[in-house]
Scaffold this active site. Structure first.
Site, PDB file in Angstrom:
ATOM      1  CE  LYS A   1     -12.891  26.337 -49.812  1.00  0.00           C
ATOM      2  NZ  LYS A   1     -12.777  26.737 -51.200  1.00  0.00           N
TER       3      LYS A   1
ATOM      4  CD  GLN B   1      -9.845  27.540 -53.196  1.00  0.00           C
ATOM      5  OE1 GLN B   1     -10.428  26.713 -52.508  1.00  0.00           O
ATOM      6  NE2 GLN B   1     -10.198  28.819 -53.221  1.00  0.00           N
TER       7      GLN B   1
ATOM      8  CG  ASP C   1     -17.329  25.442 -54.824  1.00  0.00           C
ATOM      9  OD1 ASP C   1     -17.528  25.794 -53.641  1.00  0.00           O
ATOM     10  OD2 ASP C   1     -16.209  25.470 -55.371  1.00  0.00           O
TER      11      ASP C   1
END
Ligand code: NAP
Length: 294
Positions: free
Chosen positions: A53, A97, A120
């Protein structure tokens, strides 16, 4: 028959190049899209996802405000950090995460992210927007899959879409997206309570598999010519590899490609799209911020 292989890597590269172009335009007006990725501990898969990422952020010309915290970090410390990032007007996206260490309540943490920075798309507000069709951040993996289908000109309207898996991050949002008028599919969701899985998968014009188990779908379970999207990422021990493992999906690729019309490989299929859609969402968040402050 041999399926067309859906090259997620090159389609993701196209999306990323388009995002990078828009980032450089936005920068001219004084706004640099910025994402904060929070990593707690050193789970090897998480470390590898976060580094992917961060690399994509750098390539897109975005600001990377990532934070790596030790395994011993408390829930309160993470919540305080998220609060600061929520208030920071120069940060447009916040991502934690997962999984988090077991002493931390994941729901409490992800729900503390401002819905306007939830790139997200996991916050209940964005999930609600997905359900009702309002504008919000779409979860990256399912959204990336819709881009793959569009780029490959796979017809979705009136087609039978079968999703194997009902997780909040893949299966459920995937089904909801395909249900939208925009895609107009007839959608079935299967899970471990589904009896005779193949009765459903064989009817799928588009079969999306996110079970997290290798060989959940084999060639005999696929309708001839179907588009098969394999979301699974499984680490199989392999002593011939330097890393000690190889990756495989949830579909038996070798068998399935002889029956399917389209198929995504693992790696190189869905995975690269997830990262591409993350930077796409971060750009969108920065654009929203600019529009509100102009
Ligand atoms: P998850 O939370 O473990 O959910 C798996 C789902 O599959 C569950 O709903 C489960 O049913 C169902 N399932 C498991 N075995 C099944 C079977 N034999 N038949 C029918 N249904 C079955 O997994 P996830 O987070 O959705 O992820 C799925 C896979 O995608 C994993 O391999 C993950 O690593 C991968 N993934 C990849 C990306 C990417 O970017 N490529 C992103 C996210 C996830 P129950 O609900 O009944 O237990």
């Amino acid at each position: 028959m041999s399926a067309k292989i859906i090259d997620g890597k090159s389609i993701a590269a196209e999306v990323k190049a388009d995002v990078a172009k828009k980032v450089s335009e936005l920068k001219k007006s004084g706004v640099t899209p910025c994402l904060a990725v929070i990593l707690v501990g050193n789970n090897p898969a998480s470390v590898s996802y976060v580094s992917g990422k961060r690399k994509a952020l750098a390539e897109a010309g975005m600001e990377d405000r990532s934070i790596e915290l030790p395994e011993s970090t408390t829930e309160q410390e993470i919540l305080s950090l998220i609060q600061k990032l929520n208030e920071d007007k120069t940060v447009h996206g916040i991502l934690v995460q997962l999984p988090l260490p077991s002493h931390i309540d994941e729901k409490k943490v992800t729900n503390s992210i401002s819905p306007e920075k939830d790139v997200d798309g996991f916050h209940p507000v964005n999930v609600g927007r997905l359900v009702t069709g309002e504008k919000g951040f779409l979860p990256c993996t399912p959204n990336g899959i819709t881009v793959l289908l569009k780029k490959m000109n796979v017809e979705t309207s009136g087609k039978n879409v079968v999703v194997v898996g009902r997780s909040n991050i893949v299966g459920k949002p995937m089904a909801l997206l395909m249900l939208r008028k925009e895609f107009n599919s007839t959608v079935t969701i299967c899970h471990t309570g589904t009896k005779n899985l193949s009765d459903y998968t064989k009817k799928a014009d588009i079969l999306i598999v996110a079970s997290g188990r290798p060989n959940t779908v084999t060639a005999d379970m696929i309708k001839e010519g179907a588009a098969v999207i394999d979301v699974g990422v499984n680490r199989i021990p392999d002593s011939t590899k330097k890393s000690g493992f190889r990756l495989c999906g949830d579909v038996d690729f070798e068998g399935a490609k002889e029956v399917a019309g389209f198929i995504t490989p693992v790696p190189g299929g869905v995975g690269p799209m997830t990262i591409a859609m993350l930077i796409f969402n971060t750009l969108e968040s920065a654009e929203n911020f600019k529009a509100q402050n102009d």
